[in-house]
Scaffold this motif. Structure first.
Motif, PDB file in Angstrom:
ATOM      1  N   HIS A 229      29.097  43.638  45.757  1.00 12.57           N
ATOM      2  CA  HIS A 229      28.167  44.153  46.766  1.00 12.57           C
ATOM      3  C   HIS A 229      26.757  43.633  46.494  1.00 12.57           C
ATOM      4  O   HIS A 229      26.012  43.333  47.424  1.00 12.57           O
TER       5      HIS A 229
ATOM      6  N   HIS B 225      25.459  50.354  45.611  1.00 12.91           N
ATOM      7  CA  HIS B 225      26.341  49.873  46.680  1.00 12.91           C
ATOM      8  C   HIS B 225      27.755  50.387  46.472  1.00 12.91           C
ATOM      9  O   HIS B 225      28.457  50.711  47.429  1.00 12.91           O
ATOM     10  N   CYS B 226      28.189  50.416  45.228  1.00  7.81           N
ATOM     11  CA  CYS B 226      29.542  50.897  44.913  1.00  7.81           C
ATOM     12  C   CYS B 226      29.667  52.368  45.292  1.00  7.81           C
ATOM     13  O   CYS B 226      30.674  52.787  45.870  1.00  7.81           O
TER      14      CYS B 226
ATOM     15  N   ALA C 155      30.056  52.571  48.928  1.00  8.47           N
ATOM     16  CA  ALA C 155      31.367  52.086  49.368  1.00  8.47           C
ATOM     17  C   ALA C 155      32.422  53.169  49.182  1.00  8.47           C
ATOM     18  O   ALA C 155      33.271  53.389  50.063  1.00  8.47           O
TER      19      ALA C 155
ATOM     20  N   GLU D 250      39.007  50.344  47.858  1.00  6.74           N
ATOM     21  CA  GLU D 250      37.686  49.731  47.719  1.00  6.74           C
ATOM     22  C   GLU D 250      37.589  48.880  46.458  1.00  6.74           C
ATOM     23  O   GLU D 250      36.566  48.235  46.221  1.00  6.74           O
TER      24      GLU D 250
END
Lengths: 66, 66
Positions: free
Chosen positions: A15, B15-16, B19, B60
């Motif tokens: 990401h 970001h993780c 997600a 993910e």
């Protein structure tokens, strides 16, 4: 166009890579961007000034070596 | 609704977190999600079965402890 190489700290995952790539492409849609996350390297071929590219990366929250 | 706690490996950045949060919210828009990245913890309050939530996180690309 000029080839610019940046050492960028803090890109921990895919990401992050995409965030950096998108930031540079937003600055210059014609830019060519190659990222080697393991080596903390971002290579950019762009007509933009180096400082503008570095600023775009920093705005995403990553550290760019001087 | 039931409270579920997962140990999730591989969330390295904000970001993780987003997600994982988005994946769970896509599965169940009513879910309440709390993530403690430093502790690798994901807490979810949802009516969905635990295995469905775990699958959404795995899709993910993150590892969920059994």
């Amino acid at each position: 166009m000029s080839q610019q190489t940046f050492t960028v700290q803090g890109m921990t995952c895919g990401h992050c890579e995409r965030a950096v790539q998108t930031a540079i492409k937003t600055l210059d849609p014609q830019a060519e961007v190659r990222i080697d996350r393991a080596q903390n390297l971002v290579e950019v071929n762009t007509a933009q000034p180096r400082e503008a590219v570095a600023a775009a990366i920093r705005e995403e929250g990553y550290q760019v070596a001087a």
